[in-house]
Structures are given as C-alpha cells and as structure tokens.
Design a protein around this motif. Structure first.
Motif: not given
Length: 285
Positions: A142-145, A150-153
């Motif tokens: 998952i990469v979330a904005e 942008k943030l990798g989980m």
C-alpha cells in the motif's frame, strides 16, 4: 505545503487491551501538543500476547475493535493523521490479521495494510516464532497519499525484504513506515542498519515506531523508535526501550534532493541471472 511534524509513538503493550489504549492515547495527545500532524504507533498497538488461545479471546473484528474505534475518535478530536502501525484483528474463528490503519483527521480509515512477511524464525537465544500459525499474510503493498507526501505502509519483519520498499518508492512513496515489535536480540544487531539502509537506497524518509521493554507475555522488544532522513541521517531517536515518543520536522523537499544526488531509482535497470556451474568452466591447460 511541504513540511510537517511527524511523531513515532513507543509503547510497551501488555495483555490488557484497555490499558494499552489508554497508554497510546496519552502519548498521542502529548505528541499532538508538541505540534505533530502525523503520528505512527507500533506494531500490535492493541495488545501483545504470545498464547494463541488468550489472543483469540481478547481480539475483535475490525468493526468491533475498541482500539481502532478510540483512535479514530481521537484523530477526529485532535484533527490529526493517526497511523496505527498494526492491530491484531480477528478475521474468523481461527484466523487473525496483523493490520495497519491510516486514519484521517476526520476519523475515516484511508488505508489498510496487512503484514505480508511472517516472522517464522528460530533465534540462537532459544526464541522461536511462527507467525504464520496464527496470522494470515497480506498480499498487497500500500502507498497512501497524505497532504504532504506519499507514504508506503509496512510492518516489522517486512523491513528485511528491500524489494517491497523499492516497489513503493517507484510507485511514488516519499516516506516508508516500519512500525515494529522487534525482538531485543535482532534489534541490537540490525534495527538501525536496516532502517537506515531502506532510507538511503530509496531516498525516502523512514518512520519506525517500536514496542520496547519486557512485556507481560515474556517477550523483550528493542524500542529505539526512529525517524530517518532520505540521506540516512537519524533525525530523532528514542535511545531506550521505555514508552514515549519522538518528533521531527519533515521537509519533503529533502526527498528530491537525495534522489537527485544519487538517482538510484532512475538508474535502475532490468537484468537476468545466469548461474554458472563448476562443470561449465573450461579446464585450465
């Protein structure tokens, strides 16, 4: 806006879910009071319990989990991005997810991530772990904005699989998150090295919120929550295993600077592997 304050919460989760919720809430409130706009909690924020039967008795489905409900409410109250590193979430009668949640300041769940890599390891100090006996591994990165980047989980043992983070960076992630309950033995040997490597090789920030100390179920975790810059500098560290938090100013422009200095993502090339056997070598005359 390209700058914000990020905090990593360090806890010592035990067997009492309500006590664990109270501890993490107090620490999130303290970090928010110091200006944090985003907070990350450790792996297994709701409880740490090695006994499978006891674990199954205490955990809930996502819809009924009290820790998730409380932290969603807290995010809404404080106007804060709350990233729950992971919770033990019941999927069925015998199945559990090690699941992270990214919660918006409106209290909505923006993203979920189920830990992909299971810690099935026998350590030389006698510790033996078989996460795959209890937890169902995830299958999707998952990469979330966020408003800033942008943030990798990811979660804990995922840190040892660098291709996961490279894929996230190539998908646009500018920060990589590695909430953990690292064992003391492996933490002393590898925690700082692995986290700094993931930051350097991807030119990304790393946020690593950790469990720390001796837990009620007998395990010992390393602590030392870290925030690391894209060039590998440690911006903040909990230099201990006690509950608390670390806070750092995140300048998102540092990602482009690091990737410009060493453009490893841009320079990456596909390749094949050939294994040459001894029998294929030419004899020496």
């Amino acid at each position: 806006m390209s700058a914000f304050k990020a905090a990593c919460i360090q806890t010592r989760s035990g067997r009492d879910v309500a006590a664990n919720i109270a501890q993490v809430e107090d620490l999130i409130r303290a970090a928010a009071a110091e200006g944090a706009s985003y907070v990350l909690t450790p792996e297994m924020t709701n409880l740490l319990e090695r006994d499978r039967a006891a674990l199954m008795e205490k955990i809930s489905s996502e819809d009924e989990d009290p820790c998730l409900a409380r932290l969603r409410s807290l995010a809404r109250e404080l106007g804060l991005w709350v990233h729950i590193g992971s919770l033990a979430i019941r999927l069925g009668a015998e199945t559990v997810a090690n699941r992270g949640f990214l919660i918006s300041p409106q209290g909505e769940i923006l993203a979920r991530y189920d830990k992909i890599h299971m810690f099935d390891v026998d350590l030389d100090n006698g510790e033996s772990w078989r996460e795959s006996r209890t937890y169902k591994p995830g299958e999707e990165s998952i990469v979330a904005e966020l408003p800033w980047l942008k943030l990798g989980m990811a979660v804990c043992y995922d840190v040892r699989f660098p291709h996961l983070f490279r894929a996230q960076a190539k998908a646009g992630a500018q920060a990589l998150t590695i909430p953990a309950a690292f064992t003391r033995q492996t933490g002393q040997a590898h925690w700082h090295i692995l986290l700094r490597a993931r930051a350097i090789e991807n030119g990304a920030f790393v946020f690593a919120a950790a469990q720390g100390g001796r837990h009620e179920d007998g395990r010992e975790t390393f602590g030392h929550s870290l925030i690391i810059a894209p060039w590998g500098e440690i911006l903040a560290e909990a230099d201990h295993d006690e509950p608390g938090f670390v806070l750092a100013e995140i300048d998102v422009d540092e990602v482009a600077k690091a990737r410009g200095r060493v453009p490893a993502l841009a320079n990456e090339r596909p390749f094949t592997i050939e294994t040459v056997a001894l029998s294929q070598t030419e004899p020496v005359s």
